[in-house]
Scaffold this motif. Sequence first.
Motif, PDB file in Angstrom:
ATOM      1  N   ILE A  12       0.853  -1.178   0.000  1.00  0.00           N
ATOM      2  CA  ILE A  12       0.000   0.000   0.000  1.00  0.00           C
ATOM      3  C   ILE A  12       0.890   1.229   0.000  1.00  0.00           C
ATOM      4  CG2 ILE A  12      -1.769   1.250   1.261  1.00  0.00           C
ATOM      5  CD1 ILE A  12      -2.684  -1.441   2.408  1.00  0.00           C
ATOM      6  N   ALA A  13       1.798   1.292   0.950  1.00  0.00           N
ATOM      7  CA  ALA A  13       2.703   2.439   0.985  1.00  0.00           C
ATOM      8  C   ALA A  13       3.758   2.232   2.044  1.00  0.00           C
ATOM      9  CB  ALA A  13       1.942   3.724   1.257  1.00  0.00           C
ATOM     10  N   TRP A  14       4.932   2.847   1.798  1.00  0.00           N
ATOM     11  CA  TRP A  14       5.938   3.059   2.832  1.00  0.00           C
ATOM     12  C   TRP A  14       5.853   4.518   3.247  1.00  0.00           C
ATOM     13  CZ3 TRP A  14       8.530  -0.603   5.297  1.00  0.00           C
ATOM     14  CH2 TRP A  14       8.725  -1.849   4.671  1.00  0.00           C
ATOM     15  N   ASN A  15       6.125   4.746   4.491  1.00  0.00           N
ATOM     16  CA  ASN A  15       6.029   6.138   4.936  1.00  0.00           C
ATOM     17  C   ASN A  15       6.949   7.020   4.104  1.00  0.00           C
ATOM     18  OD1 ASN A  15       8.284   4.837   6.478  1.00  0.00           O
ATOM     19  ND2 ASN A  15       8.588   6.950   7.184  1.00  0.00           N
ATOM     20  N   ASN A  16       6.387   8.155   3.713  1.00  0.00           N
ATOM     21  CA  ASN A  16       7.197   9.067   2.929  1.00  0.00           C
ATOM     22  C   ASN A  16       7.426  10.388   3.659  1.00  0.00           C
ATOM     23  OD1 ASN A  16       4.669  10.184   2.759  1.00  0.00           O
ATOM     24  ND2 ASN A  16       4.393   9.771   0.561  1.00  0.00           N
ATOM     25  N   SER A  17       7.172  10.347   4.915  1.00  0.00           N
ATOM     26  CA  SER A  17       7.434  11.536   5.718  1.00  0.00           C
ATOM     27  C   SER A  17       7.880  11.087   7.092  1.00  0.00           C
ATOM     28  CB  SER A  17       6.185  12.409   5.822  1.00  0.00           C
ATOM     29  OG  SER A  17       5.144  11.695   6.494  1.00  0.00           O
ATOM     30  N   GLU A  18       8.528  11.997   7.772  1.00  0.00           N
ATOM     31  CA  GLU A  18       8.991  11.706   9.107  1.00  0.00           C
ATOM     32  C   GLU A  18       7.785  11.518  10.026  1.00  0.00           C
ATOM     33  OE1 GLU A  18      12.141  11.282  10.286  1.00  0.00           O
ATOM     34  OE2 GLU A  18      12.657  11.265   8.145  1.00  0.00           O
ATOM     35  N   PRO A  19       7.939  10.704  11.044  1.00  0.00           N
ATOM     36  CA  PRO A  19       6.822  10.516  11.967  1.00  0.00           C
ATOM     37  C   PRO A  19       6.587  11.776  12.807  1.00  0.00           C
ATOM     38  CG  PRO A  19       8.771   9.435  12.807  1.00  0.00           C
ATOM     39  CD  PRO A  19       9.121   9.925  11.431  1.00  0.00           C
ATOM     40  N   VAL A  20       5.411  11.831  13.288  1.00  0.00           N
ATOM     41  CA  VAL A  20       5.046  12.931  14.189  1.00  0.00           C
ATOM     42  C   VAL A  20       5.081  12.383  15.591  1.00  0.00           C
ATOM     43  CG1 VAL A  20       3.290  14.595  14.851  1.00  0.00           C
ATOM     44  CG2 VAL A  20       3.642  14.034  12.445  1.00  0.00           C
ATOM     45  N   GLY A  21       5.831  13.054  16.444  1.00  0.00           N
ATOM     46  CA  GLY A  21       5.954  12.545  17.788  1.00  0.00           C
ATOM     47  C   GLY A  21       4.684  12.702  18.571  1.00  0.00           C
ATOM     48  N   GLY A  22       4.372  11.707  19.341  1.00  0.00           N
ATOM     49  CA  GLY A  22       3.267  11.774  20.271  1.00  0.00           C
ATOM     50  C   GLY A  22       3.830  11.972  21.656  1.00  0.00           C
ATOM     51  N   GLY A  23       3.192  11.396  22.621  1.00  0.00           N
ATOM     52  CA  GLY A  23       3.713  11.475  23.983  1.00  0.00           C
ATOM     53  C   GLY A  23       4.885  10.533  24.166  1.00  0.00           C
ATOM     54  N   GLY A  24       5.906  10.965  24.870  1.00  0.00           N
ATOM     55  CA  GLY A  24       7.074  10.111  25.135  1.00  0.00           C
ATOM     56  C   GLY A  24       7.762   9.758  23.844  1.00  0.00           C
ATOM     57  N   ASN A  25       7.984   8.418  23.666  1.00  0.00           N
ATOM     58  CA  ASN A  25       8.655   7.950  22.458  1.00  0.00           C
ATOM     59  C   ASN A  25       7.660   7.514  21.393  1.00  0.00           C
ATOM     60  OD1 ASN A  25      10.686   7.054  24.881  1.00  0.00           O
ATOM     61  ND2 ASN A  25      11.774   7.768  23.059  1.00  0.00           N
ATOM     62  N   THR A  26       6.404   7.972  21.492  1.00  0.00           N
ATOM     63  CA  THR A  26       5.399   7.585  20.516  1.00  0.00           C
ATOM     64  C   THR A  26       5.692   8.254  19.181  1.00  0.00           C
ATOM     65  OG1 THR A  26       3.742   7.303  22.231  1.00  0.00           O
ATOM     66  CG2 THR A  26       2.950   7.596  19.995  1.00  0.00           C
ATOM     67  N   LEU A  27       5.690   7.435  18.149  1.00  0.00           N
ATOM     68  CA  LEU A  27       5.960   7.934  16.799  1.00  0.00           C
ATOM     69  C   LEU A  27       4.737   7.619  15.936  1.00  0.00           C
ATOM     70  CD1 LEU A  27       9.601   6.539  16.410  1.00  0.00           C
ATOM     71  CD2 LEU A  27       8.935   8.820  17.180  1.00  0.00           C
ATOM     72  N   ARG A  28       4.171   8.663  15.334  1.00  0.00           N
ATOM     73  CA  ARG A  28       2.966   8.458  14.522  1.00  0.00           C
ATOM     74  C   ARG A  28       3.311   8.701  13.055  1.00  0.00           C
ATOM     75  NH1 ARG A  28      -1.840   8.320  16.958  1.00  0.00           N
ATOM     76  NH2 ARG A  28      -2.910   9.525  15.344  1.00  0.00           N
ATOM     77  N   TYR A  29       3.054   7.647  12.270  1.00  0.00           N
ATOM     78  CA  TYR A  29       3.349   7.701  10.841  1.00  0.00           C
ATOM     79  C   TYR A  29       2.039   7.838  10.091  1.00  0.00           C
ATOM     80  CZ  TYR A  29       8.033   6.145  12.051  1.00  0.00           C
ATOM     81  OH  TYR A  29       9.296   6.057  12.581  1.00  0.00           O
ATOM     82  N   ASN A  30       1.921   8.898   9.277  1.00  0.00           N
ATOM     83  CA  ASN A  30       0.681   9.193   8.575  1.00  0.00           C
ATOM     84  C   ASN A  30       0.784   8.693   7.146  1.00  0.00           C
ATOM     85  OD1 ASN A  30      -0.881  11.297   6.667  1.00  0.00           O
ATOM     86  ND2 ASN A  30      -1.988  11.021   8.598  1.00  0.00           N
ATOM     87  N   PHE A  31      -0.205   7.819   6.810  1.00  0.00           N
ATOM     88  CA  PHE A  31      -0.313   7.329   5.437  1.00  0.00           C
ATOM     89  C   PHE A  31      -1.595   7.924   4.869  1.00  0.00           C
ATOM     90  CE2 PHE A  31       2.207   4.258   7.701  1.00  0.00           C
ATOM     91  CZ  PHE A  31       3.217   3.913   6.823  1.00  0.00           C
ATOM     92  N   SER A  32      -1.506   8.822   3.923  1.00  0.00           N
ATOM     93  CA  SER A  32      -2.701   9.476   3.350  1.00  0.00           C
ATOM     94  C   SER A  32      -2.744   9.206   1.863  1.00  0.00           C
ATOM     95  CB  SER A  32      -2.662  10.982   3.636  1.00  0.00           C
ATOM     96  OG  SER A  32      -1.474  11.549   3.080  1.00  0.00           O
TER      97      SER A  32
END
Length: 919
Positions: A170-190
């Motif tokens: 479907i996709a590989w992330n093409n942008s840096e993750p957005v940090g959440g709380g602590g070490n949480t990393l959120r990767y947006n696939f749009s």
Amino acid sequence: MFNGTVSYDLIAWNNSEPVNGRYNFSNIAFNISSGGSNTLLVVVNVSSSAIGGLTFNASIEGAADVVTTGVTSGSTIAETVATPRSDSSTLVSLIAIGTSRAPATAIVNKTNITLISFNVSALGEQMNISGINITINGTVNVSAIASVGIYNSTLPDAGVFNGTVSYDLIAWNNSEPVGGGGNTLRYNFSNLGKFNVSVGSNTLLVVVNLSGNAAGGATFNASIEGAADMVTTGGVSGLDITETLATQRSSSTTIFGNLSVTATDSLASWTRLGSTNVTVLILNFTATGEQMNVSEIILTRNGTVTCANIIEVKLYSTDRPDIANFNGSQTPLVTNLTPSANRYNFSNINLSVPAGATGKIVLVVVNVSGTNTGAGGSTFNFSVESASDIVSSGNTSYQSIAETLTGSIRSNTSTLVGINVTATALAPSIMSANQTATAMLNISVTSSGESMNITSFNFTLTGNATTGNISDVRLYRDDAAPLGAFTDADTYLVTRGTFNEADIQLNLSVINYNLSVPTSATRFFVTFNISGGARTWATVGVQLTPSGIAAVGNASGLAISVTGNSVASTNSTIQSEANLIFGTVTSNYPWITNKTTLVNTTNISIPITNGGAATATLTSVLITFLSEANANNASSNFTVVRADTVASIAGGVTTTLNFTVNATTGAQLVGRVNASVMLRYNDSNSAAAVTAGPVETNTSGLFGVDGTSPTISIVNPVLSGNVSGNQVDVNFTLNDTGSGVNRSAIAISINSVARNATCNSSGLNFTCNFTLFSSDSLFVFGSITARITNITDNATNSASTAEINFTLNNNDGVANLTRPIVGADPYALGWNTIQMPTQTMMEQQGRNASNTGDFNFTSLMASLGTSWTHMYYNTNGTSTGWVLATRTDFAGSTLKYLNNTNANPYWINMTSRGMVFKI
């Protein structure tokens, strides 16, 4: 439509379950003003447990389903209901149920790690998912996650991504993750145009690639945190779908480092027997994520070698990646001497590999036996068969690491090659000066693994002899039968006549050739030539050490270290050669005859001195007789028999060879012969036959042969003739044509009385003369007989007796005078006087014969010396009393003693005149 604003007043939510699908709302406050109108909205909430795809509508089936009362009249109103039923609606939904696929651990740089799979079910209609937020939770940081990908698969069991076409990216992330709380990393696939879920179910996989910067010990998981993290639209309805999510977070995965192992092959195709510190493999350990602690390495030995060939395997470490071979600067780790089933276990090595590009270099180094017979041609290599043969753990994660082996962890295959040398000592205990081609060593060289080119042999002289004692050292190939025994048929290779002190190098240069030694044994001889001036009793030998052979592999080009044992010949003692020297050859008879009745045999003596130190063993003694007159061979005139048993002559010894020589009856030789003697012998040391031994040619006329008899001729007086005067000459000649007259044996007698003649030689002949003087007692008038006897030659041939009779017929005035001694004038003319001492004086002189007082006449006359020849003396004073006394028998047997009684006169007649004799 109800929009949830204040413009809409809630009448009621059902407070009871429907009966047969009918929802009863009673006691509601729904008032409609007279003349006015209201809008009644029927709103439903669809349960999350509703089954998608089902259809429903809502209706007020008839006036009976509405209870209305007029506010004023209070009357029950019968409503007029038109189009009381709504259209039918289908239930639609998207359900995502997660299953954790996360491994408990994952190594740095690990790719395509499936963390979670979602079973996504679209109910009622196709769903279009256009956006997903994937959350990575845990203690990782952004640098640890190289990338996050999502895959779609329609396979019912598609739980873990396996890289096949059954999974659609479907996709590989093409942008840096957005940090959440602590070490949480959120990767947006749009804008996920590829993720359309048809009615049914798909599988959504969340896949992660770890970076090389991931820290060992960090943890992470993946999730779709809630419906807000998915954007779903109904494919037909266009509705925004609120997804139903269940178990949307994976279990936690712990990151641990990676240990990558690569190998560089350092093993040559050929390895010399006896090689040490041979680098086989260079192992490059690179740790990522965390430091790695290697506690065990297992190496496997492959090939045909045995444990006896590879005697030691060692590991060394270094931080320098540019090291290509062991050079002694590396740090030793551990040594293994005893493999099990060809596997060398290096345990408890405590090798720390720091994280980073430098890592650690481990060298696998072996020592090869140089003494194992038959090892040549064997092959070997070393390998790390699998990751299980390396035991390591992360220094931070404490995880047991499954190493990454890149490429073949196996060395090249090498063949053991070498030369082994053995030798047999052949040196004799004794050697002679001038001895040549004496084998000292028989050398056996065996190459293995490949053919070898021997370029030189280096030998060392042993013993106390100087190099001047050795005139030449030679090398032969032992290729003539019988092997091991040096013969002239063995192939000569090279010689060395000059030496560097005790060092002898025999180069097989291009002038000769490089001797290629096959893999089977090749044998050589090293031989000595002893100089003629070698020092007697000096000792000499030769030693060969394996390092004294220089060889190069024919295929490998390697300079080969020759193995084997140092072998030295015994030291031979040098003796001077046997040197036979003749003394004077003699014959016990100077002349012999060929007549059997005479001397026809002589003994020849040949003195021989061995002037050398070695023993000469006689193999031949040849005597040839040569005529002295013309040097012709006269041997046919003789038979020769050895008269000794001399077979050998020791050094420094003189002995005599004896031969009995017989003249044959038919010998024609007359005259002297010389002897030519030739000896042949073997020297006890060199055992070399002397083909032309010493020769003695006697040139002095060794002995003569004479078969003819001498002759005699009496010249004067004539036979039966008359002679007169006071002396008579008897002349005769002796002749011999062979050996010559032997004058020493001639006997002359006058009237049977022996007399001596004077002989003068003329060649082989003699002229002899005897003068009979008147003073001789035999000088009497009348018939005289002269006889010559014992006429022989030097060869013992004899002539007949010669005799002549003649008459002496006058005395020429000479007479014998006699006169008594007593009372006579002792000095009267013509008289010779013997003065007789008194008896007392005689006794004092010891001349008395006995106690009778008799005088010893023999003793008396001996004092007269040699000036007289004959004497007459009278014993009774009468004519019958005359007795002749000669100088050799003064008084005769009957008159030896004279009685000194003076009873009778003593008459003495001296034939020598003018002489006075005193006693």
